[in-house]
Design an enzyme around this catalytic site. Structure first.
Site, PDB file in Angstrom:
ATOM      1  CG  ASN A 255      -1.843  -1.270   1.300  1.00  0.00           C
ATOM      2  OD1 ASN A 255      -1.659  -2.025   2.324  1.00  0.00           O
ATOM      3  ND2 ASN A 255      -2.705  -1.342   0.660  1.00  0.00           N
TER       4      ASN A 255
ATOM      5  CG  HIS B 149      -4.072  -3.296  -2.345  1.00  0.00           C
ATOM      6  ND1 HIS B 149      -4.937  -2.673  -2.997  1.00  0.00           N
ATOM      7  CD2 HIS B 149      -4.421  -3.458  -1.006  1.00  0.00           C
ATOM      8  CE1 HIS B 149      -6.099  -2.572  -2.199  1.00  0.00           C
ATOM      9  NE2 HIS B 149      -5.804  -3.121  -1.090  1.00  0.00           N
TER      10      HIS B 149
ATOM     11  CG  HIS C  86      -1.168  -9.767   2.126  1.00  0.00           C
ATOM     12  ND1 HIS C  86      -0.522  -8.663   2.840  1.00  0.00           N
ATOM     13  CD2 HIS C  86      -2.391  -9.164   1.342  1.00  0.00           C
ATOM     14  CE1 HIS C  86      -1.456  -7.720   2.551  1.00  0.00           C
ATOM     15  NE2 HIS C  86      -2.133  -8.076   1.679  1.00  0.00           N
TER      16      HIS C  86
ATOM     17  CG  HIS D 150      -5.180  -8.621   3.721  1.00  0.00           C
ATOM     18  ND1 HIS D 150      -5.241  -7.817   2.436  1.00  0.00           N
ATOM     19  CD2 HIS D 150      -6.353  -8.942   3.778  1.00  0.00           C
ATOM     20  CE1 HIS D 150      -6.517  -7.748   2.063  1.00  0.00           C
ATOM     21  NE2 HIS D 150      -7.131  -8.404   2.952  1.00  0.00           N
TER      22      HIS D 150
HETATM   23 FE   LIG Z   1      -3.680  -6.554   1.338  1.00  0.00          FE
HETATM   24 FE   LIG Z   2      -2.517  -3.855   3.155  1.00  0.00          FE
END
Ligand SMILES: [Fe+2]
Ligand SMILES: [Fe+2]
Length: 266
Positions: A40, A68, A151, A176
């Site tokens: 992120n 992501h 994750h 996550h």
């Molecule tokens: Fe994630």
């Molecule tokens: Fe994340």
């Protein structure tokens, strides 16, 4: 050896948290190796060559990722060229990038790092249990010091995978959810575990994003733009002390370190 794992770095505030807090943490705890989840780090969604570079320059040795991964197209530059960047191992065969690496540097024992992604309440990937088993077996021929960033959304999936690998890896820490759990422990076989590391970034927020648009989304069920929040920055993660000779964990400790607010000039 002491390994610091840093939970999902969210946007510019997260990168700033790493840059400003990591040097002192490294010194205070005598940290040998730093792994951070960077999925992120670019505006809260995905990662670019530039944000990865900023995280490496701040003192992180290896960057992991998660669902992501594909949010920024610049990620291809990392997947194709950056040996210090990992994507979840359990993507289909032929996916660019790598799901594990062996870190050999600075007179440390060799350390293997694996990145995996869960399948419960998440997009379907290859079975992480089978992927993990095979990869751990392969890497143990090289080193007993193995760290996994798993994750995943479901606590059960994270606990089950770590329990399955107890005794064959040094530590598994989940990422996550962006919410740090309080279940750090060492399993009977010597594997350290923490269900979720939490996140590094602005904590006056909903998981790093501005609060109001998210409330509005829940109220109206209409899409909103979720900007990265501001306010109190925490660096969150876990510090693991590993016995070099056996690869077993000696200690695991949660980290949640606040960036001091800027001092205003008198
Ligand atoms: Fe994630
Ligand atoms: Fe994340």
């Amino acid at each position: 050896m002491k390994l610091l794992f840093i939970g999902d770095v969210v946007g510019q505030p997260g990168r700033r948290g790493v840059r400003e807090l990591l040097p002192a943490l490294r010194q205070r705890h005598g940290i040998d190796l730093v792994v951070a989840n960077g999925e992120n780090s670019a505006g809260g969604s995905g990662i670019t060559v530039k944000t990865a570079e900023e995280i490496f320059l701040a003192g992180v040795d290896i960057i992991t990722s998660g669902d992501h991964l594909w949010d920024q197209k610049e990620v291809m530059g990392l997947l194709e060229n950056e040996k210090r960047f990992l994507r979840p191992l359990n993507y289909p065969a032929g996916t660019p990038g790598q799901g594990s690496t062996i870190f050999r540097n600075r007179n440390l024992a060799a350390v293997a790092i694996i990145n995996l992604q869960g399948r419960t309440f998440m997009p379907p990937l290859e079975n992480p249990f089978h992927s993990a088993k095979a990869e751990v077996e392969r890497l143990r021929a090289v080193t007993k010091i193995i760290f996994i960033d798993f994750h995943a959304e479901a606590t059960s999936e994270k606990i089950a995978l770590a329990r399955m690998l107890d005794g064959s890896i040094s530590a598994l820490v989940g990422t996550h959810t962006h919410v740090q759990t309080a279940d750090e422990q060492i399993f009977p076989g010597g594997t350290a575990f923490l269900c979720d590391a939490g996140f590094t970034g602005p904590h006056e927020s909903v998981l790093g994003r501005e609060i109001d648009p998210i409330i509005k989304r829940f109220l109206t069920s209409q899409p909103q733009k979720f900007e990265v929040a501001a306010g109190t920055i925490l660096l969150q993660g876990a510090l693991i002390d590993i016995d070099d000779a056996t690869g077993k964990a000696r200690n695991i400790q949660r980290i949640s370190e606040a960036l001091p607010p800027p001092t205003t000039a008198p």
